[in-house]
Design an enzyme around this catalytic site. Structure first.
Site, PDB file in Angstrom:
ATOM      1  NE  ARG A   1      -3.779   0.457   1.913  1.00 56.81           N
ATOM      2  CZ  ARG A   1      -4.552   1.045   2.792  1.00 56.81           C
ATOM      3  NH1 ARG A   1      -4.742   0.510   3.968  1.00 56.81           N
ATOM      4  NH2 ARG A   1      -5.164   2.179   2.517  1.00 56.81           N
TER       5      ARG A   1
ATOM      6  CG  HIS B   1      -9.239   7.415  10.160  1.00 51.40           C
ATOM      7  ND1 HIS B   1     -10.092   7.491   9.088  1.00 51.40           N
ATOM      8  CD2 HIS B   1     -10.001   7.669  11.250  1.00 51.40           C
ATOM      9  CE1 HIS B   1     -11.327   7.773   9.521  1.00 51.40           C
ATOM     10  NE2 HIS B   1     -11.288   7.900  10.824  1.00 51.40           N
TER      11      HIS B   1
HETATM   12  P1  NAD Z   1     -15.505   7.643   1.031  1.00 52.59           P
HETATM   13  O1  NAD Z   1     -14.838   6.706   0.066  1.00 52.59           O
HETATM   14  O2  NAD Z   1     -16.585   7.118   1.888  1.00 52.59           O
HETATM   15  O3  NAD Z   1     -16.103   8.899   0.215  1.00 52.59           O
HETATM   16  C1  NAD Z   1     -15.340   9.594  -0.737  1.00 52.59           C
HETATM   17  C2  NAD Z   1     -16.112  10.833  -1.151  1.00 52.59           C
HETATM   18  O4  NAD Z   1     -15.297  11.565  -2.037  1.00 52.59           O
HETATM   19  C3  NAD Z   1     -17.429  10.529  -1.874  1.00 52.59           C
HETATM   20  O5  NAD Z   1     -18.451  11.318  -1.302  1.00 52.59           O
HETATM   21  C4  NAD Z   1     -17.145  10.960  -3.320  1.00 52.59           C
HETATM   22  O6  NAD Z   1     -18.304  11.485  -3.957  1.00 52.59           O
HETATM   23  C5  NAD Z   1     -16.087  12.035  -3.110  1.00 52.59           C
HETATM   24  N1  NAD Z   1     -15.194  12.242  -4.234  1.00 52.59           N
HETATM   25  C6  NAD Z   1     -14.839  11.371  -5.204  1.00 52.59           C
HETATM   26  N2  NAD Z   1     -13.988  11.953  -6.071  1.00 52.59           N
HETATM   27  C7  NAD Z   1     -13.783  13.210  -5.621  1.00 52.59           C
HETATM   28  C8  NAD Z   1     -12.998  14.301  -6.079  1.00 52.59           C
HETATM   29  N3  NAD Z   1     -12.248  14.211  -7.185  1.00 52.59           N
HETATM   30  N4  NAD Z   1     -13.032  15.454  -5.379  1.00 52.59           N
HETATM   31  C9  NAD Z   1     -13.796  15.566  -4.263  1.00 52.59           C
HETATM   32  N5  NAD Z   1     -14.566  14.577  -3.791  1.00 52.59           N
HETATM   33  C10 NAD Z   1     -14.548  13.409  -4.454  1.00 52.59           C
HETATM   34  O7  NAD Z   1     -14.325   8.307   1.862  1.00 52.59           O
HETATM   35  P2  NAD Z   1     -14.301   8.904   3.321  1.00 52.59           P
HETATM   36  O8  NAD Z   1     -15.504   9.726   3.576  1.00 52.59           O
HETATM   37  O9  NAD Z   1     -12.960   9.518   3.476  1.00 52.59           O
HETATM   38  O10 NAD Z   1     -14.373   7.628   4.281  1.00 52.59           O
HETATM   39  C11 NAD Z   1     -13.705   6.426   3.983  1.00 52.59           C
HETATM   40  C12 NAD Z   1     -12.658   6.000   5.004  1.00 52.59           C
HETATM   41  O11 NAD Z   1     -11.616   5.335   4.281  1.00 52.59           O
HETATM   42  C13 NAD Z   1     -11.978   7.128   5.689  1.00 52.59           C
HETATM   43  O12 NAD Z   1     -11.544   6.663   6.907  1.00 52.59           O
HETATM   44  C14 NAD Z   1     -10.761   7.379   4.815  1.00 52.59           C
HETATM   45  O13 NAD Z   1      -9.717   7.916   5.521  1.00 52.59           O
HETATM   46  C15 NAD Z   1     -10.376   6.023   4.407  1.00 52.59           C
HETATM   47  N6  NAD Z   1      -9.633   6.024   3.121  1.00 52.59           N
HETATM   48  C16 NAD Z   1      -8.459   6.714   3.015  1.00 52.59           C
HETATM   49  C17 NAD Z   1      -7.779   6.755   1.826  1.00 52.59           C
HETATM   50  C18 NAD Z   1      -6.524   7.553   1.727  1.00 52.59           C
HETATM   51  O14 NAD Z   1      -5.773   7.677   2.687  1.00 52.59           O
HETATM   52  N7  NAD Z   1      -6.301   8.147   0.567  1.00 52.59           N
HETATM   53  C19 NAD Z   1      -8.285   6.077   0.716  1.00 52.59           C
HETATM   54  C20 NAD Z   1      -9.470   5.363   0.874  1.00 52.59           C
HETATM   55  C21 NAD Z   1     -10.150   5.358   2.075  1.00 52.59           C
END
Ligand code: NAD
Length: 231
Positions: A65, A114
């Site tokens: 990851r 997190h």
């Molecule tokens: P989620 O996956 O539940 O929701 C993502 C949101 O982002 C959705 O509402 C979607 O419509 C929106 N989205 C998609 N593309 C976008 C863009 N280009 N610009 C703005 N918005 C956009 O994610 P969440 O609410 O963060 O919750 C999921 C959990 O998983 C959290 O704990 C998160 O930290 C974790 N997570 C983290 C990562 C990372 O570190 N990058 C990746 C995946 C999940």
């Protein structure tokens, strides 16, 4: 995007970011098509029970990851928030992401709800360490060092949660970017900000579970909206 904000009217601004913030950097999501949990069972790779059963397997998964995340780069939205923080005081980020992208873009005031893929911790000592120094993933006490992230079944770090709540309840502008509002307790943050009197703005291409709480919803992608909004 037509919304213009006079940022000089606000003293303490919190950006609250979720997985959507990193979507345009191509960081794999958890859910949805192509999400990590379609390929890997979290019961085998992302919970304390799995780590206790087979730490090497879980550590290898997190190594993959980290590699995937390091192959991605911050996008214009990350850079816009970093430039914005450099340009004035009173800017903080509370992120649900564990990918370190805000740091790589240059932000300083970041609260990682997190945890981080780039830290480890010893369950005996409770210490949190940057990954850089470790190649063996063993503490001096002999214990395997686990990734310092919130896995399924873990509680959030109390100190981190308190810091986030303090920032959110004392901000006067709360800008949420790329979060679906379904993962608790973070999903409750917009309501806390609103009750404390902050103006709440949401940036998301789609309506979220919490859209009704926001004074303004800007429909669009973080990488396109933020550079324009924070000019
Ligand atoms: P989620 O996956 O539940 O929701 C993502 C949101 O982002 C959705 O509402 C979607 O419509 C929106 N989205 C998609 N593309 C976008 C863009 N280009 N610009 C703005 N918005 C956009 O994610 P969440 O609410 O963060 O919750 C999921 C959990 O998983 C959290 O704990 C998160 O930290 C974790 N997570 C983290 C990562 C990372 O570190 N990058 C990746 C995946 C999940």
């Amino acid at each position: 995007m037509s919304l213009k904000i006079n940022f000089s009217n606000y003293e303490n601004i919190v950006f609250f970011t979720g997985a959507g913030m990193s979507a345009e950097s191509n960081i794999p999501t958890y859910r949805g098509s192509g999400g990590i949990w379609h390929k890997y069972k979290f019961e085998e790779y992302a919970c304390q029970v799995a780590f206790d059963r087979d730490p090497e397997k879980v550590l290898e998964f997190h190594k993959i990851r980290r590699k995937a995340v390091l192959e991605c780069t911050p996008h214009n939205g990350h850079h816009a928030i970093a430039k914005f923080e450099r340009s004035r005081g009173g800017v903080s980020i509370v992120t649900q992401n564990i990918d370190g992208m805000h740091q790589r873009a240059g932000n300083i005031n970041i609260t990682e709800l997190h945890g981080s893929l780039f830290r480890v911790r010893c369950l005996n000592h409770g210490t949190h360490e940057d990954l850089g120094a470790f190649t063996e993933f063993k503490c001096s006490c002999g214990q395997y060092l686990r990734p310092d992230i919130t896995w399924f079944g873990d509680s959030l770090d109390q100190g981190v949660m308190e810091k986030a709540l303090s920032l959110i309840s004392s901000c006067d502008l709360f800008i949420s970017v790329g979060t679906s509002g379904v993962v608790w307790p973070a999903a409750g943050f917009p309501e806390i900000a609103k009750k404390a009197g902050a103006k709440c703005i949401e940036i998301n291409p789609e309506p979220s579970e919490m859209s009704y709480l926001y004074a303004e919803t800007i429909q669009g992608k973080a990488g396109e909206i933020l550079p324009d909004l924070l000019l």
